[in-house]
Design a protein around this motif. Sequence first.
Motif: not given
Length: 205
Positions: A60-68
């Motif tokens: 999940i953190l990685h997906d948020l990271h990608t969004q950023g």
Amino acid sequence: MGISERKAKEKEELKSLILGAARKLFVEQGIEQTTIRKIASKIEYSVGTVYLYYKDKNDILHDLHTQGFKQLGGEMKVLMNVTDPMERVKALGRLYLQFALENPDMYDLMFSMKAPMDFLDSVQKDEWNEGKATFGVLKATVKECMDKGHFAGHQLEPLSFAIWSTVHGMASLHISQRIEGVDLGDPDTVLANAYKAFVMMLEQE
């Protein structure tokens, strides 16, 4: 809309719901205190539903990271319309600082937290594509500067990294409230003046 299209739309909507809840919990409670169970409770779905979409919290953190990075990259692309590469380098730095100050939690996730990189390790992916793309914009602009006679005597990658790490350091020290800790004055004013000083050094190269 056909059945497959509707299912795809519903899947993306649920993923967006999970990410929104996770981001809110990370900000409110911190990463360590946020669990998959809390995320599921926040969106009023079962824990099993979250696990259908994400392997674990780092995923999940990685997906948020990608969004950023998509957000930052989109803002940086606008500056490619600046024809003078030296002016573009300076504008990229200002934009980077503005992004960091307006999105401190996302910035911390993108550039400081280890969890998204742990996810890359877990899926045996060596390439940090989001970071490479963002750094690539800076490196390409620095190369244009060199082609026009700026930065004589410097090598492209070390100089590009030095510029990135300097601006990153400014952003990180502001976000972590370290500027107040050493009593330099108003943090926003200190940051603005420090960036002006850094630009002056770049212009002298």
